[in-house]
Scaffold this motif. Sequence first.
Motif, PDB file in Angstrom:
ATOM      1  N   VAL A 264      -1.978  12.693   1.799  1.00 47.13           N
ATOM      2  CA  VAL A 264      -1.355  13.585   2.779  1.00 47.13           C
ATOM      3  C   VAL A 264      -2.387  13.984   3.816  1.00 47.13           C
ATOM      4  N   ILE A 265      -1.953  14.088   5.069  1.00 43.91           N
ATOM      5  CA  ILE A 265      -2.806  14.627   6.122  1.00 43.91           C
ATOM      6  C   ILE A 265      -1.924  15.380   7.110  1.00 43.91           C
ATOM      7  N   ALA A 266      -2.428  16.517   7.604  1.00 41.90           N
ATOM      8  CA  ALA A 266      -1.630  17.374   8.492  1.00 41.90           C
ATOM      9  C   ALA A 266      -2.450  17.708   9.734  1.00 41.90           C
ATOM     10  N   PRO A 267      -2.243  16.995  10.826  1.00 43.06           N
ATOM     11  CA  PRO A 267      -3.004  17.248  12.050  1.00 43.06           C
ATOM     12  C   PRO A 267      -2.548  18.520  12.755  1.00 43.06           C
ATOM     13  N   SER A 268      -3.324  18.932  13.730  1.00 44.93           N
ATOM     14  CA  SER A 268      -3.016  20.133  14.505  1.00 44.93           C
ATOM     15  C   SER A 268      -2.764  19.757  15.962  1.00 44.93           C
ATOM     16  N   LEU A 269      -1.572  20.020  16.456  1.00 43.87           N
ATOM     17  CA  LEU A 269      -1.246  19.715  17.846  1.00 43.87           C
ATOM     18  C   LEU A 269      -1.836  20.768  18.785  1.00 43.87           C
TER      19      LEU A 269
ATOM     20  N   ALA B 184       7.963  15.931  10.792  1.00 46.15           N
ATOM     21  CA  ALA B 184       7.734  16.895  11.866  1.00 46.15           C
ATOM     22  C   ALA B 184       8.566  18.139  11.638  1.00 46.15           C
ATOM     23  N   HIS B 185       7.961  19.284  11.905  1.00 49.58           N
ATOM     24  CA  HIS B 185       8.667  20.560  11.831  1.00 49.58           C
ATOM     25  C   HIS B 185       8.890  21.080  13.241  1.00 49.58           C
ATOM     26  N   SER B 186      10.108  21.537  13.517  1.00 53.53           N
ATOM     27  CA  SER B 186      10.397  22.279  14.742  1.00 53.53           C
ATOM     28  C   SER B 186      10.117  21.464  16.006  1.00 53.53           C
ATOM     29  N   TYR B 187       9.303  22.018  16.923  1.00 53.77           N
ATOM     30  CA  TYR B 187       8.967  21.342  18.186  1.00 53.77           C
ATOM     31  C   TYR B 187       8.372  19.960  17.972  1.00 53.77           C
ATOM     32  N   ALA B 188       7.650  19.754  16.878  1.00 53.35           N
ATOM     33  CA  ALA B 188       7.017  18.459  16.653  1.00 53.35           C
ATOM     34  C   ALA B 188       8.032  17.329  16.552  1.00 53.35           C
ATOM     35  N   GLY B 189       9.297  17.661  16.286  1.00 51.28           N
ATOM     36  CA  GLY B 189      10.328  16.633  16.302  1.00 51.28           C
ATOM     37  C   GLY B 189      10.453  15.975  17.664  1.00 51.28           C
TER      38      GLY B 189
ATOM     39  N   ASN C 155       0.825  -1.195   0.000  1.00 47.98           N
ATOM     40  CA  ASN C 155       0.000   0.000   0.000  1.00 47.98           C
ATOM     41  C   ASN C 155       0.867   1.256   0.000  1.00 47.98           C
ATOM     42  N   GLN C 156       0.411   2.265  -0.712  1.00 47.52           N
ATOM     43  CA  GLN C 156       1.121   3.544  -0.710  1.00 47.52           C
ATOM     44  C   GLN C 156       0.996   4.169   0.675  1.00 47.52           C
ATOM     45  N   PRO C 157       2.094   4.618   1.271  1.00 44.50           N
ATOM     46  CA  PRO C 157       2.004   5.187   2.617  1.00 44.50           C
ATOM     47  C   PRO C 157       1.285   6.524   2.634  1.00 44.50           C
ATOM     48  N   THR C 158       0.594   6.779   3.717  1.00 47.47           N
ATOM     49  CA  THR C 158       0.042   8.110   3.976  1.00 47.47           C
ATOM     50  C   THR C 158       1.129   8.967   4.590  1.00 47.47           C
ATOM     51  N   LEU C 159       1.261  10.191   4.126  1.00 47.76           N
ATOM     52  CA  LEU C 159       2.289  11.109   4.593  1.00 47.76           C
ATOM     53  C   LEU C 159       1.658  12.039   5.630  1.00 47.76           C
ATOM     54  N   VAL C 160       2.114  11.931   6.858  1.00 50.82           N
ATOM     55  CA  VAL C 160       1.554  12.693   7.973  1.00 50.82           C
ATOM     56  C   VAL C 160       2.515  13.830   8.298  1.00 50.82           C
ATOM     57  N   LEU C 161       2.039  15.063   8.188  1.00 49.00           N
ATOM     58  CA  LEU C 161       2.879  16.247   8.362  1.00 49.00           C
ATOM     59  C   LEU C 161       2.462  16.958   9.643  1.00 49.00           C
ATOM     60  N   VAL C 162       3.368  17.032  10.609  1.00 49.43           N
ATOM     61  CA  VAL C 162       3.039  17.556  11.938  1.00 49.43           C
ATOM     62  C   VAL C 162       3.756  18.889  12.150  1.00 49.43           C
ATOM     63  N   HIS C 163       2.981  19.929  12.414  1.00 52.66           N
ATOM     64  CA  HIS C 163       3.543  21.272  12.590  1.00 52.66           C
ATOM     65  C   HIS C 163       4.194  21.426  13.964  1.00 52.66           C
TER      66      HIS C 163
ATOM     67  N   TRP D  37       2.580  23.706   6.207  1.00 48.70           N
ATOM     68  CA  TRP D  37       2.867  22.624   5.256  1.00 48.70           C
ATOM     69  C   TRP D  37       2.137  22.806   3.918  1.00 48.70           C
ATOM     70  N   ARG D  38       1.410  23.892   3.710  1.00 48.89           N
ATOM     71  CA  ARG D  38       0.491  23.937   2.581  1.00 48.89           C
ATOM     72  C   ARG D  38       1.184  23.766   1.234  1.00 48.89           C
ATOM     73  N   ARG D  39       2.362  24.331   1.063  1.00 51.50           N
ATOM     74  CA  ARG D  39       3.040  24.199  -0.232  1.00 51.50           C
ATOM     75  C   ARG D  39       3.660  22.814  -0.394  1.00 51.50           C
ATOM     76  N   VAL D  40       4.139  22.249   0.704  1.00 55.49           N
ATOM     77  CA  VAL D  40       4.631  20.869   0.666  1.00 55.49           C
ATOM     78  C   VAL D  40       3.472  19.930   0.354  1.00 55.49           C
ATOM     79  N   SER D  41       2.344  20.138   1.036  1.00 56.07           N
ATOM     80  CA  SER D  41       1.169  19.280   0.819  1.00 56.07           C
ATOM     81  C   SER D  41       0.729  19.307  -0.635  1.00 56.07           C
ATOM     82  N   ARG D  42       0.688  20.507  -1.216  1.00 62.98           N
ATOM     83  CA  ARG D  42       0.243  20.611  -2.603  1.00 62.98           C
ATOM     84  C   ARG D  42       1.154  19.819  -3.532  1.00 62.98           C
TER      85      ARG D  42
END
Length: 231
Positions: free
Chosen positions: A33-38, A65-70, A2-10, A19-24
Amino acid sequence: MNQPTLVLVHGALTDASVWRRVSRRLQEAGHPVIAPSLPMRDFGADVAYLKQFLRTLTGPLVVAAHSYAGCVISAPDALTPEVRSLVFVTAFQPEAGETAAALNGKFPGSGLVPDNLVVRAYPGGSEVYLREDKFGEVYAGDADERDRKVLAAAQKPFDPRTLEGSFAGDASWHALPSWAVVSTKDNSIPTAAQRWMAERAGSKLVEVASSHAVPLVHPDVVAETVVEAAS
């Protein structure tokens, strides 16, 4: 497979729209792609939130993960068995017992200092913002003026408790392959700290001459790295 889902965490100070330009780019290439909100009110709560969110997804996952999300994705309790690889984008990569606050002070160069911050009360605690007149310098120096102004106006603040949180047990990057996008002109998390953490973790290193806002300013580099992690 299965193709993996890419989860982008701010991370801190921006929401999932960073992540909007990366997501596009990822979506245009055919990736789910899915980008949750912490919530960013407490580190342990962010760890629990992300794990519960990942449990709602099926099939293999790649988590970036970007920044603190790491810090959050480094916590073994934040991930599910479906996670196959990790991408740290100008992000913290702590080991057990380490905090974001301590790691950010390990090397000189961070502009996230008290004089550049604004603290406001909210029900149950306090939350931190970057001064609007310092946002470009500290967070997004190479973004265009309109982006800098929008980011500064629409900050997602964090409770200081998030930066003091840590986890027990081996960091997730011990068991999973990882990539690290390091910004060489970062005035939020010092470049030296990013390199040190990435090398310690054995992450595949990708360097880009950018500010902390690299997902917005260099989305192609970030998207390509996430795709490589997904392959």
